[in-house]
Design an enzyme around this catalytic site. Structure first.
Site, PDB file in Angstrom:
ATOM      1  N   ARG A  76       0.927  -1.239  -0.199  1.00  0.00           N
ATOM      2  CA  ARG A  76       0.331   0.146  -0.051  1.00  0.00           C
ATOM      3  C   ARG A  76       0.824   1.329  -0.240  1.00  0.00           C
ATOM      4  O   ARG A  76       0.442   1.733  -0.958  1.00  0.00           O
ATOM      5  CB  ARG A  76      -1.271  -0.015   1.334  1.00  0.00           C
ATOM      6  N   HIS A  81       3.126   5.650  -3.001  1.00  0.00           N
ATOM      7  CA  HIS A  81       3.949   7.151  -2.371  1.00  0.00           C
ATOM      8  C   HIS A  81       4.986   6.937  -4.320  1.00  0.00           C
ATOM      9  O   HIS A  81       5.785   8.251  -4.071  1.00  0.00           O
ATOM     10  CB  HIS A  81       4.831   6.932  -1.391  1.00  0.00           C
TER      11      HIS A  81
END
EC number: 3.1.-.-
Length: 116
Positions: A76, A81
């Site tokens: 995740r 990011h």
């Protein structure tokens, strides 16, 4: 906002895993990689699963050490990011081969909690 219990997060995880399985059903990697909507949907599901996994209490994570909680949460974080560095092969392999197996383990956690 009322506090959610652990089962709510577990059911969220199962729901998003079902979505991933359904989105990629009857699809091969080539179709996946060329279908922007499915790619983005699967990535979003993995992001939500990873966020929900972070809400699983430590005692439950320790009771099921074979479930890759840390890896799901880490995926995740990478997806959120690394906008331009998503490894779509890893996303595909996770979606197609790992999620169906991991889903069975989350179903077992729910069953165990409901039997208490």
């Amino acid at each position: 906002m009322p506090k959610r219990d652990i089962k709510a997060f577990l059911y969220d995880i199962l729901s998003y895993m079902d979505d991933i399985i359904n989105f990629t059903k009857d699809m091969d990697y080539e179709e996946f990689i060329n279908n922007k909507a499915i790619k983005y949907a699967v990535i979003r599901c993995l992001e939500v699963i990873g966020e929900a996994v972070k809400k699983i209490p430590k005692d439950i994570r320790e009771k099921y050490p074979h479930i890759p909680f840390k890896e799901l949460a880490g995926m995740r974080d990478k997806l959120i990011h690394q906008y331009f560095g998503v490894d779509y092969l890893t996303v595909w392999e996770t979606a197609k081969y790992e999620i169906p197996e991991i889903k069975k383990e989350f179903e077992k956690i729910i069953k165990d909690l409901e039997e208490k």
